[in-house]
Write a protein that holds these residues in place. Structure first.
Motif, PDB file in Angstrom:
ATOM      1  N   PRO A   1       0.675  -1.314  -0.031  1.00 58.90           N
ATOM      2  CA  PRO A   1      -0.057   0.003  -0.060  1.00 58.90           C
ATOM      3  C   PRO A   1       0.967   1.201  -0.111  1.00 58.90           C
ATOM      4  CG  PRO A   1      -0.048  -1.123   2.118  1.00 58.90           C
ATOM      5  CD  PRO A   1       0.667  -1.971   1.336  1.00 58.90           C
ATOM      6  N   LEU A   2       2.036   1.159   0.509  1.00 58.60           N
ATOM      7  CA  LEU A   2       2.831   2.343   0.733  1.00 58.60           C
ATOM      8  C   LEU A   2       3.329   2.753  -0.633  1.00 58.60           C
ATOM      9  CD1 LEU A   2       4.271   4.442   2.517  1.00 58.60           C
ATOM     10  CD2 LEU A   2       6.379   2.801   2.637  1.00 58.60           C
ATOM     11  N   LEU A   3       3.802   1.731  -1.541  1.00 54.38           N
ATOM     12  CA  LEU A   3       4.452   1.969  -2.826  1.00 54.38           C
ATOM     13  C   LEU A   3       3.191   2.378  -3.881  1.00 54.38           C
ATOM     14  CD1 LEU A   3       6.821  -1.100  -3.067  1.00 54.38           C
ATOM     15  CD2 LEU A   3       7.525   1.402  -3.144  1.00 54.38           C
ATOM     16  N   ALA A   4       2.061   2.000  -3.544  1.00 47.95           N
ATOM     17  CA  ALA A   4       0.894   2.076  -4.441  1.00 47.95           C
ATOM     18  C   ALA A   4       0.404   3.687  -4.342  1.00 47.95           C
ATOM     19  CB  ALA A   4      -0.364   1.136  -4.013  1.00 47.95           C
ATOM     20  N   ALA A   5       0.745   4.223  -2.901  1.00 48.26           N
ATOM     21  CA  ALA A   5       0.389   5.723  -2.666  1.00 48.26           C
ATOM     22  C   ALA A   5       1.096   6.300  -3.179  1.00 48.26           C
ATOM     23  CB  ALA A   5       0.255   5.694  -0.851  1.00 48.26           C
ATOM     24  N   ILE A   6       2.656   6.029  -3.201  1.00 47.19           N
ATOM     25  CA  ILE A   6       3.598   6.969  -3.810  1.00 47.19           C
ATOM     26  C   ILE A   6       3.394   6.907  -5.407  1.00 47.19           C
ATOM     27  CG2 ILE A   6       6.077   7.541  -4.009  1.00 47.19           C
ATOM     28  CD1 ILE A   6       6.568   5.767  -1.510  1.00 47.19           C
ATOM     29  N   TYR A   7       2.984   5.892  -5.968  1.00 47.95           N
ATOM     30  CA  TYR A   7       2.738   5.790  -7.332  1.00 47.95           C
ATOM     31  C   TYR A   7       1.629   6.663  -7.655  1.00 47.95           C
ATOM     32  CZ  TYR A   7       1.828   3.725 -11.991  1.00 47.95           C
ATOM     33  OH  TYR A   7       1.677   3.762 -13.274  1.00 47.95           O
ATOM     34  N   SER A   8       0.553   6.967  -6.724  1.00 50.73           N
ATOM     35  CA  SER A   8      -0.485   7.742  -7.103  1.00 50.73           C
ATOM     36  C   SER A   8      -0.017   9.258  -7.176  1.00 50.73           C
ATOM     37  CB  SER A   8      -1.866   7.666  -6.311  1.00 50.73           C
ATOM     38  OG  SER A   8      -1.228   8.144  -4.953  1.00 50.73           O
ATOM     39  N   VAL A   9       1.054   9.647  -6.748  1.00 49.48           N
ATOM     40  CA  VAL A   9       1.631  10.945  -6.473  1.00 49.48           C
ATOM     41  C   VAL A   9       2.277  11.296  -8.094  1.00 49.48           C
ATOM     42  CG1 VAL A   9       3.350  12.616  -5.626  1.00 49.48           C
ATOM     43  CG2 VAL A   9       2.235  10.764  -4.224  1.00 49.48           C
ATOM     44  N   PRO A  10       1.840  12.292  -8.605  1.00 49.72           N
ATOM     45  CA  PRO A  10       2.273  13.112 -10.091  1.00 49.72           C
ATOM     46  C   PRO A  10       3.718  13.196  -9.845  1.00 49.72           C
ATOM     47  CG  PRO A  10       0.879  14.700  -8.861  1.00 49.72           C
ATOM     48  CD  PRO A  10       0.807  13.568  -8.114  1.00 49.72           C
ATOM     49  N   ILE A  11       4.596  12.266 -10.032  1.00 50.54           N
ATOM     50  CA  ILE A  11       6.076  12.535  -9.872  1.00 50.54           C
ATOM     51  C   ILE A  11       6.718  13.509 -10.830  1.00 50.54           C
ATOM     52  CG2 ILE A  11       8.256  11.483  -9.681  1.00 50.54           C
ATOM     53  CD1 ILE A  11       6.823   8.740  -8.812  1.00 50.54           C
ATOM     54  N   ILE A  12       6.094  13.943 -11.890  1.00 52.40           N
ATOM     55  CA  ILE A  12       6.660  14.750 -13.005  1.00 52.40           C
ATOM     56  C   ILE A  12       6.654  16.281 -12.062  1.00 52.40           C
ATOM     57  CG2 ILE A  12       4.288  15.412 -13.671  1.00 52.40           C
ATOM     58  CD1 ILE A  12       7.361  15.151 -15.812  1.00 52.40           C
ATOM     59  N   LEU A  13       6.103  16.403 -11.144  1.00 56.46           N
ATOM     60  CA  LEU A  13       5.860  17.700 -10.366  1.00 56.46           C
ATOM     61  C   LEU A  13       7.283  18.025  -9.631  1.00 56.46           C
ATOM     62  CD1 LEU A  13       2.461  17.892  -8.654  1.00 56.46           C
ATOM     63  CD2 LEU A  13       3.289  18.736 -10.844  1.00 56.46           C
ATOM     64  N   PHE A  14       8.266  16.598  -9.486  1.00 56.10           N
ATOM     65  CA  PHE A  14       9.555  16.855  -8.749  1.00 56.10           C
ATOM     66  C   PHE A  14      10.598  16.945  -9.916  1.00 56.10           C
ATOM     67  CE2 PHE A  14       6.825  14.642  -5.829  1.00 56.10           C
ATOM     68  CZ  PHE A  14       6.883  15.154  -4.755  1.00 56.10           C
ATOM     69  N   LEU A  15      10.265  17.422 -11.178  1.00 58.65           N
ATOM     70  CA  LEU A  15      11.212  17.366 -12.014  1.00 58.65           C
ATOM     71  C   LEU A  15      12.184  18.926 -11.610  1.00 58.65           C
ATOM     72  CD1 LEU A  15      12.325  16.934 -14.873  1.00 58.65           C
ATOM     73  CD2 LEU A  15      10.611  18.450 -15.837  1.00 58.65           C
ATOM     74  N   PRO A  16      11.673  19.681 -11.080  1.00 58.33           N
ATOM     75  CA  PRO A  16      12.489  20.843 -10.871  1.00 58.33           C
ATOM     76  C   PRO A  16      13.718  20.200  -9.778  1.00 58.33           C
ATOM     77  CG  PRO A  16      10.391  22.013 -10.809  1.00 58.33           C
ATOM     78  CD  PRO A  16      10.262  20.154 -10.937  1.00 58.33           C
ATOM     79  N   LEU A  17      13.253  19.460  -8.902  1.00 57.97           N
ATOM     80  CA  LEU A  17      14.476  18.945  -7.959  1.00 57.97           C
ATOM     81  C   LEU A  17      15.394  17.869  -8.818  1.00 57.97           C
ATOM     82  CD1 LEU A  17      12.314  17.939  -4.902  1.00 57.97           C
ATOM     83  CD2 LEU A  17      14.033  19.822  -5.163  1.00 57.97           C
ATOM     84  N   TYR A  18      15.033  17.048  -9.702  1.00 60.05           N
ATOM     85  CA  TYR A  18      15.788  16.293 -10.442  1.00 60.05           C
ATOM     86  C   TYR A  18      16.426  17.149 -11.237  1.00 60.05           C
ATOM     87  CZ  TYR A  18      13.057  12.212  -9.267  1.00 60.05           C
ATOM     88  OH  TYR A  18      12.286  11.081  -8.754  1.00 60.05           O
ATOM     89  N   VAL A  19      16.268  18.242 -11.930  1.00 59.12           N
ATOM     90  CA  VAL A  19      17.165  19.220 -12.679  1.00 59.12           C
ATOM     91  C   VAL A  19      18.146  19.846 -11.502  1.00 59.12           C
ATOM     92  CG1 VAL A  19      17.219  21.376 -13.872  1.00 59.12           C
ATOM     93  CG2 VAL A  19      15.063  19.621 -14.346  1.00 59.12           C
TER      94      VAL A  19
END
Length: 254
Positions: free
Chosen positions: A102-120
């Motif tokens: 359930p923890l991984l499923a919950a994280i998967y539901s987060v739009p990770i593309i929003l963290f692109l600035p951090l990745y950059v």
């Protein structure tokens, strides 16, 4: 269903799909030729086809395509290795499944593309940030499907194999892996698709090279016909890769 009937059904489905695509292109042509739609915003499909032919003839797409495919291959290799290994380890314990699934499923539901600035910020504008983002997004469907595949194998198979004296290695190769493989392959296909989409999307937002970056450059220069040609090219590449992966999935499930 008889083979002949199945073939007819398949041909009819393909005919509908081709007809739908042809109808969209016809509406596009009518809108830009007769209905007054600005060709600056939506260029005529004939002009887009001419630009696409020029792109393919000149071979100018190779450097950007090479960057995008390299990013995709690296991201998928990372997520595939990490997702399958971690998913298998978690699936070995009902307690770990209860905690992490359930923890991984919950994280998967987060739009990770929003963290692109951090990745950059961490990896820069080059391929590193696209690979990291693609690997992260594609990791979750792979690990979740691996947990589901290995964690919910029918207990009758396991009990029967144990009663016949199967070792752990024999249990893995002859019982667990064949039973889990269809679910894992579905996760790999989904992971591959989301990795491709996230890499193309992130290239359009913050990148120095790649197909997505080139499309944005053309849009900024108001070269809309060539931009549409590149979009069509990227769609065809994505469709071909997806069809290839789906074909491998179907072949492996036989």
């Amino acid at each position: 269903m008889s083979p002949r009937r199945e073939l007819r059904s398949k041909i009819a489905s393909r005919a509908v799909q081709v007809g739908f695509a042809a109808g969209i292109i016809l509406l596009w042509y009518l809108a830009t030729t007769y209905w007054g739609i600005s060709q600056i915003l939506l260029p005529n499909p004939v002009k887009v086809w001419a630009e696409l032919s020029d792109v393919l003839r000149s071979g100018e797409f190779w450097p950007d395509l090479r960057v995008t495919l390299t990013e995709l291959a690296t991201a998928f290799a990372i997520s595939c290795t990490g997702g399958v290994a971690l998913g298998y380890l978690i699936s070995r314990s009902p307690y770990l499944i209860k905690v992490f699934e359930p923890l991984l499923a919950a994280i998967y539901s987060v739009p990770i593309i929003l963290f692109l600035p951090l990745y950059v910020l961490f990896f820069g504008l080059g391929p590193g940030s696209k690979i990291a983002l693609g690997a992260t997004i594609s990791f979750f469907p792979i690990v979740l499907n691996t947990i589901a595949g290995f964690g919910y194998v029918d207990k009758i198979f396991v009990t029967a194999a144990r009663s016949m004296g199967a070792s752990n290695i024999q249990m893995f190769w002859h019982v667990l892996l064949p039973a889990a493989l269809p679910v894992i392959l579905t996760g790999l296909r989904i992971g591959f698709t989301v990795a491709l989409l996230s890499i193309l999307g992130s290239e359009t937002i913050a990148s120095l090279e790649g197909l997505g970056h080139h499309i944005v450059q053309l849009a900024e220069g108001m070269e809309t016909a060539r931009m549409f040609a590149y979009i069509a090219f990227a769609v065809v590449i994505a469709a071909c890769l997806n069809a290839a992966v789906s074909g491998l999935e179907r072949r492996s499930k036989r």
